[in-house]
Design a protein around this motif. Structure first.
Motif, mmCIF file in Angstrom:
data_model
loop_
_atom_site.group_PDB
_atom_site.id
_atom_site.type_symbol
_atom_site.label_atom_id
_atom_site.label_comp_id
_atom_site.label_asym_id
_atom_site.label_seq_id
_atom_site.Cartn_x
_atom_site.Cartn_y
_atom_site.Cartn_z
ATOM 1 N N ARG A 138 -6.500 9.517 -1.624
ATOM 2 C CA ARG A 138 -6.100 8.146 -1.971
ATOM 3 C C ARG A 138 -4.808 7.759 -1.267
ATOM 4 O O ARG A 138 -4.665 6.635 -0.776
ATOM 5 N N ALA A 139 -3.840 8.669 -1.221
ATOM 6 C CA ALA A 139 -2.587 8.384 -0.530
ATOM 7 C C ALA A 139 -2.824 8.155 0.960
ATOM 8 O O ALA A 139 -2.212 7.259 1.564
ATOM 9 N N THR A 140 -3.716 8.927 1.551
ATOM 10 C CA THR A 140 -4.039 8.751 2.968
ATOM 11 C C THR A 140 -4.697 7.402 3.219
ATOM 12 O O THR A 140 -4.363 6.713 4.191
ATOM 13 N N LEU A 157 -4.350 4.639 1.458
ATOM 14 C CA LEU A 157 -3.361 3.583 1.300
ATOM 15 C C LEU A 157 -2.317 3.599 2.427
ATOM 16 O O LEU A 157 -1.867 2.535 2.861
ATOM 17 N N CYS A 158 -1.955 4.774 2.912
ATOM 18 C CA CYS A 158 -1.029 4.834 4.053
ATOM 19 C C CYS A 158 -1.675 4.266 5.310
ATOM 20 O O CYS A 158 -1.024 3.554 6.083
ATOM 21 N N THR A 186 -5.181 3.059 -6.979
ATOM 22 C CA THR A 186 -5.653 2.768 -5.623
ATOM 23 C C THR A 186 -6.370 1.430 -5.570
ATOM 24 O O THR A 186 -6.113 0.611 -4.682
ATOM 25 N N GLY A 218 -0.758 9.189 -5.123
ATOM 26 C CA GLY A 218 -0.601 10.593 -4.736
ATOM 27 C C GLY A 218 0.057 11.432 -5.810
ATOM 28 O O GLY A 218 -0.180 12.637 -5.906
ATOM 29 N N PRO A 274 0.806 -1.234 0.000
ATOM 30 C CA PRO A 274 0.000 0.000 0.000
ATOM 31 C C PRO A 274 0.833 1.275 0.000
ATOM 32 O O PRO A 274 0.395 2.299 -0.522
ATOM 33 N N LEU A 275 2.040 1.227 0.566
ATOM 34 C CA LEU A 275 2.891 2.426 0.554
ATOM 35 C C LEU A 275 3.345 2.774 -0.855
ATOM 36 O O LEU A 275 3.369 3.951 -1.238
ATOM 37 N N SER A 322 -3.853 -1.416 -6.134
ATOM 38 C CA SER A 322 -2.987 -1.584 -4.971
ATOM 39 C C SER A 322 -3.713 -2.302 -3.838
ATOM 40 O O SER A 322 -3.152 -3.210 -3.206
ATOM 41 N N THR A 323 -4.949 -1.912 -3.575
ATOM 42 C CA THR A 323 -5.710 -2.578 -2.516
ATOM 43 C C THR A 323 -6.081 -4.010 -2.921
ATOM 44 O O THR A 323 -6.098 -4.899 -2.073
ATOM 45 N N ALA A 375 0.366 4.214 -2.473
ATOM 46 C CA ALA A 375 0.108 5.579 -1.998
ATOM 47 C C ALA A 375 0.987 6.581 -2.714
ATOM 48 O O ALA A 375 0.527 7.663 -3.105
#
Length: 195
Positions: A168-170, A172-173, A56, A42, A34-35, A59-60, A38
């Motif tokens: 989206r970055a938040t 995934l983080c 996103t 992002g 996920p990083l 990645s998930t 992200a």
């Protein structure tokens, strides 16, 4: 050194054989996927709003796929090999505490390095600190639930209002931190979750 100890590159210490801790590598990839997502989501350009959404979701989905693959391997390595599924008297052998205790007391570190789902990685050697890795049934269930929820949220909220890249970055983080807490029983991550 006791069984399950690896250096920072994932190679076992002490045997000279260089056998890798594949279980630790699997857990690191699960928490790190996920990083990477992200970072990519992002940085996705605004002129292609669906690109960030696809990154996103993929990645998930990859995180969920990794969690399922780890569950299958964990079931074979831990539950079936230790006899936990066959006899209730062996249930304690599947616990993270017992496997950690057994791993630290093995005379030959090369015996079951990639099948115990516990490990230690050297971290800040000058202070004698180690990074602890471990997976048990509760952590496995949490990793599956976290990955499935993150995938559901990413698919439902395709184009969030405001700053979609930041959102989206938040997401995934947050998924990465929660997955890391499932695979690393360190107080650092528990403290980070409480913030």
């Amino acid at each position: 050194p006791p069984h399950g100890r690896v250096n920072a590159s994932g190679v076992s210490q002490g045997t000279g054989e260089g056998m890798e801790e594949l279980d630790v590598i699997w857990m690191a990839i699960l928490a790190g996927t996920p990083l990477v997502g992200a970072l990519l989501a992002g940085l996705a350009p605004r002129k292609w709003p669906d690109l960030g959404a696809w990154i996103t979701v993929l990645s998930t989905a990859l995180s969920l796929s990794l969690a399922i693959a780890i569950l299958i391997q964990y079931r074979y390595d831990t539950l079936e090999q230790l006899g936990v599924l066959n006899d209730i008297e062996f249930r304690h052998k599947g616990s993270l505490d017992f496997r950690s205790w057994a791993a630290d007391r093995k005379p030959d570190p090369a015996v079951e390095q990639s099948t115990d789902w516990v490990g230690r990685t050297a971290w800040l050697n000058q202070f004698g600190l180690e990074w602890l890795w471990g997976m048990d049934g509760v952590g496995m269930a949490c990793a599956l639930a976290i990955s499935a929820c993150a995938l559901s949220i990413a698919a439902v909220v395709w184009r969030p209002a405001g700053e979609p890249g930041f959102w989206r970055a938040t997401l995934l983080c947050l998924e990465a931190v929660l997955l890391a807490a499932c695979t690393q029983p360190n107080l650092f991550f528990l403290g980070l979750l409480m913030l």
